[in-house]
Design an enzyme around this catalytic site. Structure first.
Site, PDB file in Angstrom:
ATOM      1  N   ASN A  23       0.796  -1.224   0.000  1.00 46.17           N
ATOM      2  CA  ASN A  23       0.000   0.000   0.000  1.00 46.17           C
ATOM      3  C   ASN A  23       0.827   1.271   0.000  1.00 46.17           C
ATOM      4  OD1 ASN A  23      -2.210  -1.576  -0.194  1.00 46.17           O
ATOM      5  ND2 ASN A  23      -2.861  -1.362   1.935  1.00 46.17           N
ATOM      6  N   ARG A  93      -8.891  -1.939  -7.521  1.00 50.35           N
ATOM      7  CA  ARG A  93      -9.512  -0.628  -7.346  1.00 50.35           C
ATOM      8  C   ARG A  93      -8.474   0.455  -7.056  1.00 50.35           C
ATOM      9  NH1 ARG A  93     -13.026   0.518  -4.997  1.00 50.35           N
ATOM     10  NH2 ARG A  93     -12.197   2.263  -3.823  1.00 50.35           N
ATOM     11  N   ARG A 122     -17.103   0.978  -1.462  1.00 50.11           N
ATOM     12  CA  ARG A 122     -15.837   1.649  -1.816  1.00 50.11           C
ATOM     13  C   ARG A 122     -16.052   2.831  -2.771  1.00 50.11           C
ATOM     14  NH1 ARG A 122     -11.808  -2.154  -0.874  1.00 50.11           N
ATOM     15  NH2 ARG A 122     -10.362  -0.430  -0.615  1.00 50.11           N
TER      16      ARG A 122
HETATM   17  C1  EPZ Z   1      -6.773   1.819   1.604  1.00 46.44           C
HETATM   18  O1  EPZ Z   1      -7.955   1.633   0.859  1.00 46.44           O
HETATM   19  C2  EPZ Z   1      -6.013   0.511   1.531  1.00 46.44           C
HETATM   20  N1  EPZ Z   1      -5.664   0.237   0.130  1.00 46.44           N
HETATM   21  C3  EPZ Z   1      -6.877  -0.611   2.097  1.00 46.44           C
HETATM   22  O2  EPZ Z   1      -6.102  -1.796   2.078  1.00 46.44           O
HETATM   23  C4  EPZ Z   1      -7.226  -0.269   3.549  1.00 46.44           C
HETATM   24  O3  EPZ Z   1      -8.076  -1.263   4.075  1.00 46.44           O
HETATM   25  C5  EPZ Z   1      -7.921   1.095   3.599  1.00 46.44           C
HETATM   26  O4  EPZ Z   1      -7.091   2.100   2.983  1.00 46.44           O
HETATM   27  C6  EPZ Z   1      -8.202   1.555   5.030  1.00 46.44           C
HETATM   28  O5  EPZ Z   1      -6.995   1.616   5.742  1.00 46.44           O
HETATM   29  C7  EPZ Z   1      -4.613   0.880  -0.407  1.00 46.44           C
HETATM   30  O6  EPZ Z   1      -3.956   1.693   0.223  1.00 46.44           O
HETATM   31  C8  EPZ Z   1      -4.289   0.533  -1.826  1.00 46.44           C
HETATM   32  P1  EPZ Z   1     -10.227   4.421   2.383  1.00 46.44           P
HETATM   33  P2  EPZ Z   1      -8.876   2.912   0.490  1.00 46.44           P
HETATM   34  O7  EPZ Z   1     -10.475   5.370   1.260  1.00 46.44           O
HETATM   35  O8  EPZ Z   1      -8.034   4.110   0.361  1.00 46.44           O
HETATM   36  C9  EPZ Z   1     -14.730   5.678   2.583  1.00 46.44           C
HETATM   37  C10 EPZ Z   1      -5.696  -4.070   1.721  1.00 46.44           C
HETATM   38  O9  EPZ Z   1      -6.182  -5.076   2.221  1.00 46.44           O
HETATM   39  N2  EPZ Z   1     -14.522   6.457   1.343  1.00 46.44           N
HETATM   40  O10 EPZ Z   1      -9.239   4.793   3.434  1.00 46.44           O
HETATM   41  O11 EPZ Z   1      -9.719   2.531  -0.674  1.00 46.44           O
HETATM   42  C11 EPZ Z   1     -14.643   4.173   2.357  1.00 46.44           C
HETATM   43  O12 EPZ Z   1     -15.887   3.677   1.902  1.00 46.44           O
HETATM   44  C12 EPZ Z   1      -6.579  -2.918   1.309  1.00 46.44           C
HETATM   45  O13 EPZ Z   1      -4.461  -3.892   1.525  1.00 46.44           O
HETATM   46  C13 EPZ Z   1     -15.544   7.291   0.889  1.00 46.44           C
HETATM   47  O14 EPZ Z   1     -16.612   7.374   1.483  1.00 46.44           O
HETATM   48  O15 EPZ Z   1      -9.779   3.031   1.767  1.00 46.44           O
HETATM   49  C14 EPZ Z   1     -14.285   3.659   3.731  1.00 46.44           C
HETATM   50  O16 EPZ Z   1     -15.453   3.515   4.501  1.00 46.44           O
HETATM   51  C15 EPZ Z   1      -8.045  -3.245   1.530  1.00 46.44           C
HETATM   52  N3  EPZ Z   1     -15.350   8.017  -0.240  1.00 46.44           N
HETATM   53  C16 EPZ Z   1     -13.441   4.784   4.328  1.00 46.44           C
HETATM   54  O17 EPZ Z   1     -13.639   5.924   3.491  1.00 46.44           O
HETATM   55  C17 EPZ Z   1     -14.163   7.973  -0.938  1.00 46.44           C
HETATM   56  O18 EPZ Z   1     -14.036   8.688  -1.950  1.00 46.44           O
HETATM   57  C18 EPZ Z   1     -11.953   4.490   4.343  1.00 46.44           C
HETATM   58  O19 EPZ Z   1     -11.621   4.016   3.048  1.00 46.44           O
HETATM   59  C19 EPZ Z   1     -13.132   7.124  -0.464  1.00 46.44           C
HETATM   60  C20 EPZ Z   1     -13.330   6.375   0.679  1.00 46.44           C
END
Ligand code: EPZ
Length: 419
Positions: A23, A93, A122
């Site tokens: 990540n 993604r 997501r």
């Molecule tokens: C990153 O995903 C990681 N992936 C994920 O790791 C990790 O679980 C996640 O952060 C949380 O720590 C990478 O870094 C490539 P978020 P990301 O945006 O960025 C909401 C793994 O197993 N949200 O931090 O996609 C979302 O729905 C993966 O290695 C919005 O509402 O996660 C969630 O509830 C899985 N609108 C919260 O934010 C947006 O535009 C946190 O998601 C974006 C996100």
């Protein structure tokens, strides 16, 4: 599809070397698009998600060479296309991370909407609204984000939700924008800091990465650089849980103990004896059964959602009852029913998994559904009596480099069954 066959019940004892962080690698590869010259990356892990990102960049015309399997040279000077197509984005993604860099460097980007995945809807609304606030014209049509901008301009962005890749996308976009960008309620993950350090090594002007407020002063161009990716804290935590769940002793080398505080605190609560140095951690259960723990996932530095499934497996065989609450994703208990099939006494109430530890799990054929759920099934298999066969392990190969080799180094009886 490949499967992993595990003969459980063996106490692990040994040491493994931690790979570069998935990540951190994914946003850093995307950030290479911002440079006027080639960049060289070291400690890039050999993972399916990295291969997918390399394929995506090569498709755009970026020249990528793997030197002696360790140094990855990324040369964005030959780029001819600014598209991230659905057939690639649907498999990963995190491809959304090319949106900010393409827009900032080339003024255009057509990136497929990633769609949901096993763990949740997501959405990407924070990525889109942040770039619009920086002056981008963005249309969402036929399943694509079509973004255009002459030159992005700095803005004050307040993220409604703490979001790792939104913070990363907007920080990357801001490096070449006109003027200052302030990102409030930014994600504080170590991978965000690593990306910021990489960008600064290219000449970006960034302050506050790792805090909830990041300041970026836009510059006119970014140069090439050579950079070593930080160690993977989730891989680190996963191998420590492998030691804990089998009552064994595991030492992880080439890691960053300071990125593991919340996980180490829970392993300590579970009864593990922990010792550590500058770049290593040793966990020793001395044959003891772990004690159940309660935890809630939350943004860094709190307990990481990417370690939640692994602790559900640990609680399944622990002494006592434990409650694990998932606050980040709406559907991240896909491992629960598979653990139940192995004998776990686990019920899901809302966004909490309540477990009463059983003395022993029994091996069974199980199916992986997402990356970290797969890891939890492998961990359960290591502790279970009998044989566990984990199917659809392409999920695992996305995020764990040579998992069967590393577990075998620790004494596990594990082998990959080709499809
Ligand atoms: C990153 O995903 C990681 N992936 C994920 O790791 C990790 O679980 C996640 O952060 C949380 O720590 C990478 O870094 C490539 P978020 P990301 O945006 O960025 C909401 C793994 O197993 N949200 O931090 O996609 C979302 O729905 C993966 O290695 C919005 O509402 O996660 C969630 O509830 C899985 N609108 C919260 O934010 C947006 O535009 C946190 O998601 C974006 C996100």
């Amino acid at each position: 599809m490949d499967r992993l066959e595990i003969r459980g019940g063996r106490r692990l004892d040994g040491q493994v070397y931690i790979s570069g962080a998935k990540n951190a690698t994914l946003p850093i590869l995307a950030a290479a698009l911002l440079a006027d010259e080639p960049v060289v990356l070291k400690k890039v892990p050999h993972l399916n998600d990295v291969t997918t990102t390399v394929k995506l960049l090569r498709r755009m015309g970026v020249d990528i060479i793997f030197h002696d399997g360790v140094r990855l040279e990324v040369d964005p000077r030959g780029i001819t296309e600014f598209v991230a197509p659905y057939e690639l984005v649907k498999t990963m993604r995190a491809s959304i991370l090319v949106l900010g860099p393409l827009l900032a460097r080339f003024g255009q980007a057509d990136v497929s909407l990633p769609g949901g995945c096993a763990i949740g809807a997501r959405p990407v609304d924070l990525h889109v609204s942040g770039l619009r606030a920086m002056g981008a014209e963005i249309a969402i049509e036929q399943g694509y984000i079509r973004a255009r901008a002459k030159r992005l301009r700095g803005a004050r962005l307040v993220l409604d939700t703490v979001s790792v890749t939104s913070t990363e996308n907007l920080m990357m976009a801001a490096t070449l924008a006109y003027g200052e960008t302030v990102i409030e309620n930014a994600a504080r993950e170590p991978e965000v800091i690593d990306l910021a350090n990489f960008l600064v090594s290219m000449g970006a002007r960034i302050e506050g990465a790792g805090t909830d407020t990041i300041h970026v002063q836009g510059v006119d161009s970014l140069a090439g650089t050579e950079y070593t990716v930080l160690p993977d804290r989730i891989e680190s935590g996963t191998y420590l849980v492998a030691g804990a769940i089998t009552g064994g002793r595991v030492r992880i080398n080439h890691t960053c103990p300071e990125h593991l505080d919340a996980v180490l605190a829970k392993l300590d609560e579970a009864g593990a004896k922990l010792t550590m140095g500058r770049d290593w951690v040793e966990l020793d259960m001395a044959g003891r059964r772990p004690k159940a723990v309660d935890l809630r996932t939350a943004p860094y530095p709190a307990f990481p959602t990417d370690m939640q499934a692994q602790f559900c497996a640990l609680n399944a065989i622990a002494e006592g009852s434990g409650a694990i609450t998932e606050t980040i994703f709406e559907n991240r208990f896909m491992h629960a029913q598979e653990l139940q099939r192995m004998g776990a006494d686990l019920v899901i109430k809302g966004n909490t998994a309540i477990t009463r530890g059983v003395a022993e799990l029994t091996g069974a054929p199980v199916m992986a559904t997402d990356l970290r759920a797969s890891a939890s099934l492998v961990l359960a298999g290591l502790a279970a009596s009998g044989t566990t066969v984990v199917d659809r392990i392409y999920h695992i190969d996305r995020g764990y480099e040579c998992i069967e080799e590393k577990l075998a180094q620790l004494g596990a009886d594990i082998k990959r069954l080709p499809s």
